[in-house]
Enzyme design. Structure first.
Site, PDB file in Angstrom:
ATOM      1  N   ARG A   1       8.450   3.460  -4.696  1.00 20.05           N
ATOM      2  CA  ARG A   1       8.475   2.524  -3.553  1.00 20.05           C
ATOM      3  C   ARG A   1       7.440   1.412  -3.753  1.00 20.05           C
ATOM      4  NH1 ARG A   1       7.670   5.067   2.315  1.00 20.05           N
ATOM      5  NH2 ARG A   1       5.531   5.285   1.574  1.00 20.05           N
TER       6      ARG A   1
ATOM      7  N   LYS B   1       6.679  -2.081   2.034  1.00 20.76           N
ATOM      8  CA  LYS B   1       5.478  -1.493   2.650  1.00 20.76           C
ATOM      9  C   LYS B   1       4.280  -2.416   2.456  1.00 20.76           C
ATOM     10  CE  LYS B   1       3.282   3.085   3.052  1.00 20.76           C
ATOM     11  NZ  LYS B   1       3.443   3.297   4.485  1.00 20.76           N
TER      12      LYS B   1
ATOM     13  N   ARG C   1      -8.078 -20.386  -0.838  1.00 20.01           N
ATOM     14  CA  ARG C   1      -7.029 -20.147   0.156  1.00 20.01           C
ATOM     15  C   ARG C   1      -5.970 -21.248   0.172  1.00 20.01           C
ATOM     16  NH1 ARG C   1      -5.079 -21.149   4.913  1.00 20.01           N
ATOM     17  NH2 ARG C   1      -4.188 -19.431   6.113  1.00 20.01           N
TER      18      ARG C   1
ATOM     19  N   LEU D   1      11.299   1.237   7.113  1.00 25.44           N
ATOM     20  CA  LEU D   1      10.661   1.649   5.865  1.00 25.44           C
ATOM     21  C   LEU D   1      11.401   2.885   5.320  1.00 25.44           C
ATOM     22  CD1 LEU D   1       8.003   0.940   4.202  1.00 25.44           C
ATOM     23  CD2 LEU D   1       7.218   3.131   5.071  1.00 25.44           C
TER      24      LEU D   1
ATOM     25  N   TYR E   1       0.837  -1.195   0.000  1.00 26.66           N
ATOM     26  CA  TYR E   1       0.000   0.000   0.000  1.00 26.66           C
ATOM     27  C   TYR E   1       0.867   1.239   0.000  1.00 26.66           C
ATOM     28  CZ  TYR E   1       1.020   0.948   4.933  1.00 26.66           C
ATOM     29  OH  TYR E   1       1.650   1.256   6.107  1.00 26.66           O
TER      30      TYR E   1
ATOM     31  N   HIS F   1      -1.393 -21.171   0.620  1.00 28.71           N
ATOM     32  CA  HIS F   1      -0.284 -20.224   0.790  1.00 28.71           C
ATOM     33  C   HIS F   1       0.390 -19.896  -0.543  1.00 28.71           C
ATOM     34  CE1 HIS F   1      -0.982 -21.216   4.937  1.00 28.71           C
ATOM     35  NE2 HIS F   1      -0.097 -20.331   5.331  1.00 28.71           N
TER      36      HIS F   1
ATOM     37  N   GLU G   1      12.455   2.508  14.102  1.00 29.59           N
ATOM     38  CA  GLU G   1      11.620   3.611  13.610  1.00 29.59           C
ATOM     39  C   GLU G   1      10.406   3.700  14.524  1.00 29.59           C
ATOM     40  OE1 GLU G   1      10.069   2.773   9.655  1.00 29.59           O
ATOM     41  OE2 GLU G   1      10.021   0.636  10.102  1.00 29.59           O
TER      42      GLU G   1
HETATM   43  N1  PLP Z   1       7.775   3.869   8.946  1.00 29.33           N
HETATM   44  C1  PLP Z   1       6.626   3.166   8.966  1.00 29.33           C
HETATM   45  C2  PLP Z   1       6.596   1.844   9.672  1.00 29.33           C
HETATM   46  C3  PLP Z   1       5.476   3.668   8.336  1.00 29.33           C
HETATM   47  O1  PLP Z   1       4.328   2.958   8.351  1.00 29.33           O
HETATM   48  C4  PLP Z   1       5.534   4.926   7.688  1.00 29.33           C
HETATM   49  C5  PLP Z   1       4.358   5.479   7.015  1.00 29.33           C
HETATM   50  O2  PLP Z   1       3.305   4.942   7.010  1.00 29.33           O
HETATM   51  C6  PLP Z   1       6.751   5.632   7.708  1.00 29.33           C
HETATM   52  C7  PLP Z   1       7.851   5.067   8.332  1.00 29.33           C
HETATM   53  C8  PLP Z   1       6.867   6.974   7.062  1.00 29.33           C
HETATM   54  O3  PLP Z   1       6.869   6.858   5.676  1.00 29.33           O
HETATM   55  P1  PLP Z   1       6.334   8.025   4.743  1.00 29.33           P
HETATM   56  O4  PLP Z   1       7.172   9.240   5.070  1.00 29.33           O
HETATM   57  O5  PLP Z   1       6.562   7.527   3.373  1.00 29.33           O
HETATM   58  O6  PLP Z   1       4.900   8.248   5.111  1.00 29.33           O
END
Ligand code: PLP
Length: 292
Positions: free
Chosen positions: A52, A147, A100, A205, A33, A102, A180
């Protein structure tokens, strides 16, 4: 204006926007997403968001369901139909629908879902108060750079924070280093006023806001160091903040029981937020198409 969503080729009323019970996004979190901020009707950094997205799809071996250009058109049309100027547009692509199991076959068509919503809070030029965060162990899988919609660890962490009266968490790895936040990237400012944030890798991320802030800060002559920092160091930092599509730069004034600096948002995070707000003022008028 009633809300409209895009699902698999159709614009439908939000209340009727549904996917199949055997959509793999539902059963396996088998999808990716993006959340793109909308500022005065324009998307913020759509190009890097689509980059991304494509990286994530390639890793999961899900084909791009349509061209970048077509995807941008769908996003734009969903935003238009919802009449949104300041808010977010959400895009999710799942592997598709199948009995369903895997493993997957090669005959699946990816599901595409787009929603958009207003978010007035984005328009706040400054943050007066700052927020508190709690630390939690980072229990996620080892490819946090992708993501995916598999967000259960983040959901549990953020719920724990919410119940403690905090909007965010700092996730901490087995070595005591901050990876993070729960849905944003974590930063600190050291005693010399340098901006510190963890380098990219599989552990975090690659935030689009993080990357934009690095570019803006360096262009303004601020020093940015990409290195890991520990939870201990974050607690003793001059300033701390987190960055994301929906928060831009959000000052952190307390981590667990440790008050950061003088307990007020700091000047470096304030300056960085101001740089970002200025950047938004100058988004190119062709931001929807330039990205594709
Ligand atoms: N880290 C995580 C785990 C996130 O879910 C997000 C955004 O949803 C970010 C960092 C920040 O990313 P962005 O600046 O692309 O929103």
């Amino acid at each position: 204006m009633s809300r409209i969503a895009y699902v698999n080729g159709r614009y439908v009323p939000h209340s009727q926007a549904t996917v199949h019970v055997e959509d793999r996004g539902l059963q396996f979190a088998d999808g990716v997403y993006e959340v793109v901020a909308l500022w005065r009707g324009l998307p913020v950094d759509l190009g890097p968001h689509l980059d991304r997205l494509e990286t994530g799809l390639a890793y999961l071996r899900i084909p791009m369901p349509m061209s970048r250009r077509a995807l941008a058109l769908v996003l734009r049309e969903t935003v238009r139909r919802n009449g949104i100027r300041t808010g977010i547009v959400y895009l999710q692509i799942n592997r598709g629908v199948a009995p369903r199991l895997h493993t997957w076959g090669d005959d699946l068509s990816p599901s595409v879902i787009v929603t958009a919503r207003r978010m007035a809070s984005l328009a706040r030029p400054t943050i007066e108060e700052g927020v508190k965060v709690i630390s939690v162990p980072d229990i996620r899988w080892k490819r946090r750079d992708i993501k995916t919609v598999g967000l259960l660890a983040n959901v549990l962490a953020k719920q724990q924070a919410h119940e403690a009266g905090c909007p965010e968490v700092y996730q901490v790895d087995d070595d005591g280093m901050v990876t993070e936040a729960g849905s944003s990237n974590a930063w600190m400012v050291d005693a010399d006023g340098r901006l510190i944030t963890r380098p990219l890798g599989h552990e975090i991320l690659p935030g689009i806001t993080r990357q934009r802030l690095i570019v803006l800060a360096r262009a303004a002559g601020m020093e940015v160091v990409e290195r890991p920092f520990s939870l201990d160091e974050a607690k003793r930092a001059r300033e701390s903040f987190f960055s994301s599509t929906t928060n831009f730069v959000m000052p952190v004034v307390q981590v667990d029981d440790a008050v950061i600096g003088n307990g007020r948002p700091g000047s470096v995070s304030g300056a960085l937020r101001a740089l970002y707000m200025d950047y938004l003022k100058d988004l190119p008028a062709d931001a929807w198409t330039a990205a594709t």
